[in-house]
Scaffold this motif. Structure first.
Motif, PDB file in Angstrom:
ATOM      1  N   MET A   1      49.352  34.520  25.347  1.00  0.00           N
ATOM      2  CA  MET A   1      50.627  34.893  26.034  1.00  0.00           C
ATOM      3  C   MET A   1      51.757  34.157  25.394  1.00  0.00           C
ATOM      4  O   MET A   1      51.661  33.007  24.915  1.00  0.00           O
ATOM      5  CB  MET A   1      50.238  33.723  27.460  1.00  0.00           C
ATOM      6  CG  MET A   1      51.635  33.476  28.301  1.00  0.00           C
ATOM      7  SD  MET A   1      51.111  32.757  29.964  1.00  0.00           S
ATOM      8  CE  MET A   1      50.373  31.164  29.392  1.00  0.00           C
ATOM      9  N   LYS A   2      52.705  35.011  25.399  1.00  0.00           N
ATOM     10  CA  LYS A   2      54.062  34.684  24.793  1.00  0.00           C
ATOM     11  C   LYS A   2      54.829  33.755  25.969  1.00  0.00           C
ATOM     12  O   LYS A   2      55.143  34.504  26.878  1.00  0.00           O
ATOM     13  CB  LYS A   2      54.795  35.808  24.334  1.00  0.00           C
ATOM     14  CG  LYS A   2      56.019  35.484  23.441  1.00  0.00           C
ATOM     15  CD  LYS A   2      56.707  36.663  23.000  1.00  0.00           C
ATOM     16  CE  LYS A   2      57.902  36.317  22.126  1.00  0.00           C
ATOM     17  NZ  LYS A   2      59.096  37.044  22.685  1.00  0.00           N
ATOM     18  N   ILE A   3      55.365  32.814  25.488  1.00  0.00           N
ATOM     19  CA  ILE A   3      56.428  32.121  26.459  1.00  0.00           C
ATOM     20  C   ILE A   3      57.789  32.022  25.917  1.00  0.00           C
ATOM     21  O   ILE A   3      57.787  31.792  24.771  1.00  0.00           O
ATOM     22  CB  ILE A   3      55.855  30.521  26.621  1.00  0.00           C
ATOM     23  CG1 ILE A   3      54.510  30.404  27.078  1.00  0.00           C
ATOM     24  CG2 ILE A   3      56.729  29.842  27.501  1.00  0.00           C
ATOM     25  CD1 ILE A   3      54.212  31.311  28.513  1.00  0.00           C
ATOM     26  N   ASN A   4      58.603  32.408  26.675  1.00  0.00           N
ATOM     27  CA  ASN A   4      60.086  32.486  26.233  1.00  0.00           C
ATOM     28  C   ASN A   4      60.806  31.365  26.883  1.00  0.00           C
ATOM     29  O   ASN A   4      60.211  30.598  28.127  1.00  0.00           O
ATOM     30  CB  ASN A   4      60.758  33.862  26.768  1.00  0.00           C
ATOM     31  CG  ASN A   4      60.403  34.928  25.684  1.00  0.00           C
ATOM     32  OD1 ASN A   4      59.602  34.676  24.803  1.00  0.00           O
ATOM     33  ND2 ASN A   4      60.812  36.071  26.090  1.00  0.00           N
ATOM     34  N   ARG A   5      62.004  31.026  26.651  1.00  0.00           N
ATOM     35  CA  ARG A   5      62.714  30.099  27.323  1.00  0.00           C
ATOM     36  C   ARG A   5      64.192  30.241  27.648  1.00  0.00           C
ATOM     37  O   ARG A   5      64.789  31.122  26.775  1.00  0.00           O
ATOM     38  CB  ARG A   5      62.482  28.664  26.760  1.00  0.00           C
ATOM     39  CG  ARG A   5      63.030  28.524  25.449  1.00  0.00           C
ATOM     40  CD  ARG A   5      62.751  27.197  25.049  1.00  0.00           C
ATOM     41  NE  ARG A   5      63.253  26.838  23.656  1.00  0.00           N
ATOM     42  CZ  ARG A   5      63.502  25.801  22.955  1.00  0.00           C
ATOM     43  NH1 ARG A   5      63.546  24.794  23.316  1.00  0.00           N
ATOM     44  NH2 ARG A   5      63.826  25.925  21.688  1.00  0.00           N
ATOM     45  N   ILE A   6      64.776  29.856  28.614  1.00  0.00           N
ATOM     46  CA  ILE A   6      66.130  30.276  28.764  1.00  0.00           C
ATOM     47  C   ILE A   6      66.820  29.049  29.636  1.00  0.00           C
ATOM     48  O   ILE A   6      65.826  28.115  30.399  1.00  0.00           O
ATOM     49  CB  ILE A   6      66.325  31.327  29.639  1.00  0.00           C
ATOM     50  CG1 ILE A   6      67.974  31.848  29.583  1.00  0.00           C
ATOM     51  CG2 ILE A   6      65.783  31.315  30.952  1.00  0.00           C
ATOM     52  CD1 ILE A   6      67.883  33.524  30.290  1.00  0.00           C
ATOM     53  N   GLY A   7      67.860  28.634  29.305  1.00  0.00           N
ATOM     54  CA  GLY A   7      68.821  27.510  29.800  1.00  0.00           C
ATOM     55  C   GLY A   7      69.458  28.091  30.961  1.00  0.00           C
ATOM     56  O   GLY A   7      70.110  29.081  30.695  1.00  0.00           O
ATOM     57  N   LEU A   8      69.606  27.293  32.004  1.00  0.00           N
ATOM     58  CA  LEU A   8      70.235  27.765  33.198  1.00  0.00           C
ATOM     59  C   LEU A   8      70.842  26.578  34.064  1.00  0.00           C
ATOM     60  O   LEU A   8      70.420  25.605  34.062  1.00  0.00           O
ATOM     61  CB  LEU A   8      69.244  28.484  34.510  1.00  0.00           C
ATOM     62  CG  LEU A   8      68.776  29.702  33.891  1.00  0.00           C
ATOM     63  CD1 LEU A   8      67.624  29.921  34.877  1.00  0.00           C
ATOM     64  CD2 LEU A   8      69.660  30.895  33.620  1.00  0.00           C
ATOM     65  N   GLY A   9      72.192  26.745  34.226  1.00  0.00           N
ATOM     66  CA  GLY A   9      72.915  25.583  34.645  1.00  0.00           C
ATOM     67  C   GLY A   9      73.934  26.156  35.934  1.00  0.00           C
ATOM     68  O   GLY A   9      74.397  27.268  35.539  1.00  0.00           O
ATOM     69  N   GLY A  10      74.360  25.416  36.908  1.00  0.00           N
ATOM     70  CA  GLY A  10      75.075  26.109  37.862  1.00  0.00           C
ATOM     71  C   GLY A  10      75.532  24.867  38.961  1.00  0.00           C
ATOM     72  O   GLY A  10      76.477  24.970  39.347  1.00  0.00           O
ATOM     73  N   GLY A  11      74.423  24.357  39.410  1.00  0.00           N
ATOM     74  CA  GLY A  11      74.506  23.437  40.380  1.00  0.00           C
ATOM     75  C   GLY A  11      73.762  22.205  40.157  1.00  0.00           C
ATOM     76  O   GLY A  11      73.223  22.029  38.939  1.00  0.00           O
ATOM     77  N   CYS A  12      73.319  21.371  41.165  1.00  0.00           N
ATOM     78  CA  CYS A  12      72.754  20.102  40.775  1.00  0.00           C
ATOM     79  C   CYS A  12      71.205  20.753  40.374  1.00  0.00           C
ATOM     80  O   CYS A  12      70.678  21.559  40.455  1.00  0.00           O
ATOM     81  CB  CYS A  12      72.310  19.692  42.293  1.00  0.00           C
ATOM     82  SG  CYS A  12      71.319  18.181  42.296  1.00  0.00           S
ATOM     83  N   HIS A  13      70.801  20.073  39.112  1.00  0.00           N
ATOM     84  CA  HIS A  13      69.679  20.190  38.461  1.00  0.00           C
ATOM     85  C   HIS A  13      68.383  19.716  39.337  1.00  0.00           C
ATOM     86  O   HIS A  13      67.460  20.503  39.186  1.00  0.00           O
ATOM     87  CB  HIS A  13      69.521  19.657  36.974  1.00  0.00           C
ATOM     88  CG  HIS A  13      69.885  18.162  36.954  1.00  0.00           C
ATOM     89  ND1 HIS A  13      69.963  17.484  37.955  1.00  0.00           N
ATOM     90  CD2 HIS A  13      70.160  17.693  35.961  1.00  0.00           C
ATOM     91  CE1 HIS A  13      70.161  16.132  37.454  1.00  0.00           C
ATOM     92  NE2 HIS A  13      70.246  16.173  36.382  1.00  0.00           N
ATOM     93  N   TRP A  14      68.561  19.032  40.355  1.00  0.00           N
ATOM     94  CA  TRP A  14      67.546  18.920  41.235  1.00  0.00           C
ATOM     95  C   TRP A  14      67.038  20.179  41.973  1.00  0.00           C
ATOM     96  O   TRP A  14      66.062  20.460  42.246  1.00  0.00           O
ATOM     97  CB  TRP A  14      67.570  17.833  42.301  1.00  0.00           C
ATOM     98  CG  TRP A  14      67.763  16.574  41.532  1.00  0.00           C
ATOM     99  CD1 TRP A  14      67.596  16.058  40.264  1.00  0.00           C
ATOM    100  CD2 TRP A  14      68.156  15.096  42.372  1.00  0.00           C
ATOM    101  NE1 TRP A  14      67.846  14.729  40.191  1.00  0.00           N
ATOM    102  CE2 TRP A  14      68.222  14.174  41.175  1.00  0.00           C
ATOM    103  CE3 TRP A  14      68.708  14.844  43.707  1.00  0.00           C
ATOM    104  CZ2 TRP A  14      68.641  12.819  41.823  1.00  0.00           C
ATOM    105  CZ3 TRP A  14      69.311  13.773  43.809  1.00  0.00           C
ATOM    106  CH2 TRP A  14      69.144  12.702  43.066  1.00  0.00           C
ATOM    107  N   CYS A  15      68.151  20.706  42.598  1.00  0.00           N
ATOM    108  CA  CYS A  15      67.992  22.003  43.268  1.00  0.00           C
ATOM    109  C   CYS A  15      67.670  22.978  42.238  1.00  0.00           C
ATOM    110  O   CYS A  15      66.740  23.908  42.624  1.00  0.00           O
ATOM    111  CB  CYS A  15      69.477  22.397  44.117  1.00  0.00           C
ATOM    112  SG  CYS A  15      70.008  21.363  45.091  1.00  0.00           S
TER     113      CYS A  15
END
Length: 177
Positions: A1-15
């Protein structure tokens, strides 16, 4: 299994963390602060580790856009940068193309930008897995539960089966009060 990663931001990181923890194909979500190659300041965001055979970057970006204010350039944008953080030039180009395709789903112009990933600072342990540890707290009921309910209505095929039951029961509890 190949795992990719991506960063995402926009609001509270808890949400943001809670949203992505409940998706099929997401292996791990790390919550913290990300800095980008083109931006000096850190901003709240998550790193999403995913199996591209089960969920695509396009699916993740679409969920992301629909679960934060991706067309609002509000006063907290330094802390909550609306962004996709890429780990390669190929991922950056694909992410920009995906944003262009998804623009048609929004009446207003997307403010979300694609940045090259620079650095990540993990949140202190008490704040990690915030929703899982604090479901009964007012913040979770007010801000996270509605996002998860929206997620289930808008993207049911992407929501983990185990999460679907929990989200539905939380919705019932919140409407009874």
């Amino acid at each position: 299994m190949k795992i990719n990663r991506i960063g995402l931001g926009g609001g509270c990181h808890w949400c943001t963390e809670a949203v992505f923890q409940n998706l099929n194909g997401v292996v791990r979500v790390e919550q913290g602060l990300i800095s980008a190659s083109a931006a000096v300041e850190y901003s709240e965001a998550v790193l999403v580790h995913f199996d591209p055979e089960k969920i695509t970057a396009k699916d993740l970006i679409e969920v992301h856009l629909h679960t934060h204010k991706c067309t609002s350039n509000h006063s907290m944008r330094t802390k909550y940068r609306s962004a996709v953080y890429s780990f390669s030039l190929k991922q950056q180009m694909e992410s920009e193309q995906i944003l262009g395709l998804l623009q048609k789903e929004f009446e207003d112009k997307l403010i979300t930008r694609v940045y090259g990933f620079k650095d990540f600072k993990l949140s202190p342990e008490p704040y990690q897995n915030y929703y899982r540890k604090n479901r009964g707290k007012p913040f979770c009921k007010t801000y996270i539960d509605p996002k998860l309910q929206f997620l289930l209505r808008r993207f049911p095929k992407h929501v983990l089966e185990s999460a679907q039951t929990l989200i539905k029961s939380r919705e019932e509890q919140n409407t009874k009060k």
